[in-house]
Design a protein around this motif. Structure first.
Motif, PDB file in Angstrom:
ATOM      1  N   ILE A 117      15.565 -46.939   1.959  1.00 49.58           N
ATOM      2  CA  ILE A 117      14.465 -46.216   1.317  1.00 49.58           C
ATOM      3  C   ILE A 117      13.290 -46.129   2.290  1.00 49.58           C
ATOM      4  N   GLY A 118      12.341 -45.263   1.974  1.00 47.89           N
ATOM      5  CA  GLY A 118      11.103 -45.185   2.736  1.00 47.89           C
ATOM      6  C   GLY A 118       9.939 -45.050   1.779  1.00 47.89           C
ATOM      7  N   VAL A 119       8.757 -45.420   2.242  1.00 50.40           N
ATOM      8  CA  VAL A 119       7.543 -45.253   1.447  1.00 50.40           C
ATOM      9  C   VAL A 119       6.498 -44.611   2.343  1.00 50.40           C
ATOM     10  N   PRO A 148      17.256 -51.899   1.139  1.00 54.37           N
ATOM     11  CA  PRO A 148      17.163 -51.645   2.593  1.00 54.37           C
ATOM     12  C   PRO A 148      16.006 -50.684   2.864  1.00 54.37           C
ATOM     13  N   LEU A 149      15.252 -50.959   3.931  1.00 54.72           N
ATOM     14  CA  LEU A 149      13.998 -50.245   4.176  1.00 54.72           C
ATOM     15  C   LEU A 149      14.003 -49.607   5.557  1.00 54.72           C
ATOM     16  N   VAL A 150      13.632 -48.326   5.616  1.00 58.03           N
ATOM     17  CA  VAL A 150      13.468 -47.639   6.896  1.00 58.03           C
ATOM     18  C   VAL A 150      11.996 -47.725   7.289  1.00 58.03           C
ATOM     19  N   VAL A 151      11.732 -48.248   8.478  1.00 57.46           N
ATOM     20  CA  VAL A 151      10.360 -48.502   8.922  1.00 57.46           C
ATOM     21  C   VAL A 151      10.086 -47.758  10.224  1.00 57.46           C
ATOM     22  N   ASN A 152       9.045 -46.954  10.213  1.00 58.22           N
ATOM     23  CA  ASN A 152       8.526 -46.320  11.427  1.00 58.22           C
ATOM     24  C   ASN A 152       7.557 -47.318  12.054  1.00 58.22           C
ATOM     25  N   THR A 153       7.981 -47.973  13.112  1.00 54.57           N
ATOM     26  CA  THR A 153       7.194 -49.077  13.674  1.00 54.57           C
ATOM     27  C   THR A 153       5.942 -48.617  14.417  1.00 54.57           C
ATOM     28  N   ILE A 154       5.863 -47.342  14.774  1.00 54.61           N
ATOM     29  CA  ILE A 154       4.717 -46.855  15.545  1.00 54.61           C
ATOM     30  C   ILE A 154       3.639 -46.280  14.643  1.00 54.61           C
ATOM     31  N   SER A 155       4.001 -45.440  13.710  1.00 57.73           N
ATOM     32  CA  SER A 155       2.973 -44.748  12.923  1.00 57.73           C
ATOM     33  C   SER A 155       3.215 -44.817  11.418  1.00 57.73           C
ATOM     34  N   GLY A 156       4.134 -45.660  10.970  1.00 55.49           N
ATOM     35  CA  GLY A 156       4.419 -45.756   9.547  1.00 55.49           C
ATOM     36  C   GLY A 156       3.381 -46.557   8.789  1.00 55.49           C
ATOM     37  N   TRP A 203      12.434 -41.109  11.136  1.00 54.91           N
ATOM     38  CA  TRP A 203      12.322 -41.802   9.841  1.00 54.91           C
ATOM     39  C   TRP A 203      12.926 -40.975   8.706  1.00 54.91           C
ATOM     40  N   ILE A 204      12.544 -39.694   8.626  1.00 57.16           N
ATOM     41  CA  ILE A 204      13.008 -38.876   7.505  1.00 57.16           C
ATOM     42  C   ILE A 204      14.504 -38.597   7.597  1.00 57.16           C
TER      43      ILE A 204
END
Length: 275
Positions: free
Chosen positions: A227-229, A184-192, A217-218
């Motif tokens: 998760i995040g990248v 599962p992925l957390v995505v910042n759609t504006i500035s990620g 996001w954090i």
């Protein structure tokens, strides 16, 4: 009507060229337009500035006096304008985590030229640029730009994995990019910098949790929603008690870019030259 700077510029150019044709070309005017400007100046000052009877170009006493004063006025205005342009403030918008080394060097070089920089934290730098709220946007997304904006890549950054401190991945060893493709992925759609499409091929069944800024996001990563990248800079600049950053050696790098409007003002052009 009062005497304007354009009258004085035209008069100085004419006196220095001693020829209407050459002076008009220097000023990017037609010869009739230059003639009308000089005649208008004479009417405003209520005196003759140029001898009409002489076969060669000659000034009257009043014209000679005006020339000396007009040169000083034009020179002073040009010097003031140049100084203020050098000191103009460039508004730079960023969403999170400035690229430290690049920014420090660029600011030093720009301020050495007399310029000034104002930083603004905004959730969406590209939108702020489009709305003319800032002069330059620093961004990391791969979003396409509208035709009236220009961009340039200024750096690449290593990416690291961000996971909840309670996630099994927080203790995993030897992680590779492909190991993360179905998490599962957390995505910042504006500035990620990372989306499901960052893996090839993407998993269309993958759970994707979206947000619109780094703070959201954090917190979602800390809550183990996915998760995040992010760029490696976050490890030092954005520590969080509930988040662990892990190296992924084969993670593709992300890019840092500048964006600006087409036909920028002089101060922005000067900043781009040193950036």
């Amino acid at each position: 009507m009062d005497v304007e700077l354009r009258h004085l510029r035209a008069f100085v150019a004419l006196c220095e060229e001693a020829n209407y044709t050459r002076a008009a070309a220097r000023l990017n005017l037609s010869q009739p337009a230059l003639t009308r400007t000089i005649q208008q100046l004479e009417r405003l000052l209520e005196c003759r500035l140029i001898e009409r009877s002489s076969r060669s170009f000659a000034l009257t006493d009043e014209g000679s006096d005006l020339l000396n004063r007009a040169r000083r006025v034009v020179a002073d205005v040009d010097a003031i304008s140049a100084d203020l342009r050098r000191r103009a403030t460039v508004e730079i918008g960023f969403s999170w985590l400035l690229p430290d080394e690049w920014f420090a060097e660029t600011r030093t070089r720009f301020e050495a030229l007399g310029g000034r920089i104002s930083l603004r934290r905004v959730d969406d730098p590209l939108a702020a640029l489009d709305e003319r709220a800032i002069d330059i946007a620093i961004y990391r997304t791969d979003n396409g730009l509208p035709r009236h904006l220009r961009s340039r890549s200024i750096a690449t950054e290593r990416r690291v994995l961000a996971v909840s401190a309670g996630s099994p991945l927080a203790e995993a060893v030897g992680l590779s990019w492909s190991d993360l493709a179905h998490e599962p992925l957390v995505v910042n759609t504006i500035s990620g910098t990372t989306t499901a499409a960052s893996w090839d091929p993407p998993d269309h069944e993958r759970a994707v949790i979206t947000c619109t800024n780094f703070d959201e996001w954090i917190e979602l990563v800390a809550a183990d929603r996915g998760i995040g990248v992010v760029p490696e800079l976050a490890r030092v600049r954005a520590p969080h008690p509930g988040v662990v950053y892990r190296d992924v050696p084969d993670a593709p790098p992300s890019r840092v870019r500048l964006a600006w409007r087409s036909e920028p003002p002089r101060a922005v052009r000067r900043f781009l030259e040193v950036a």
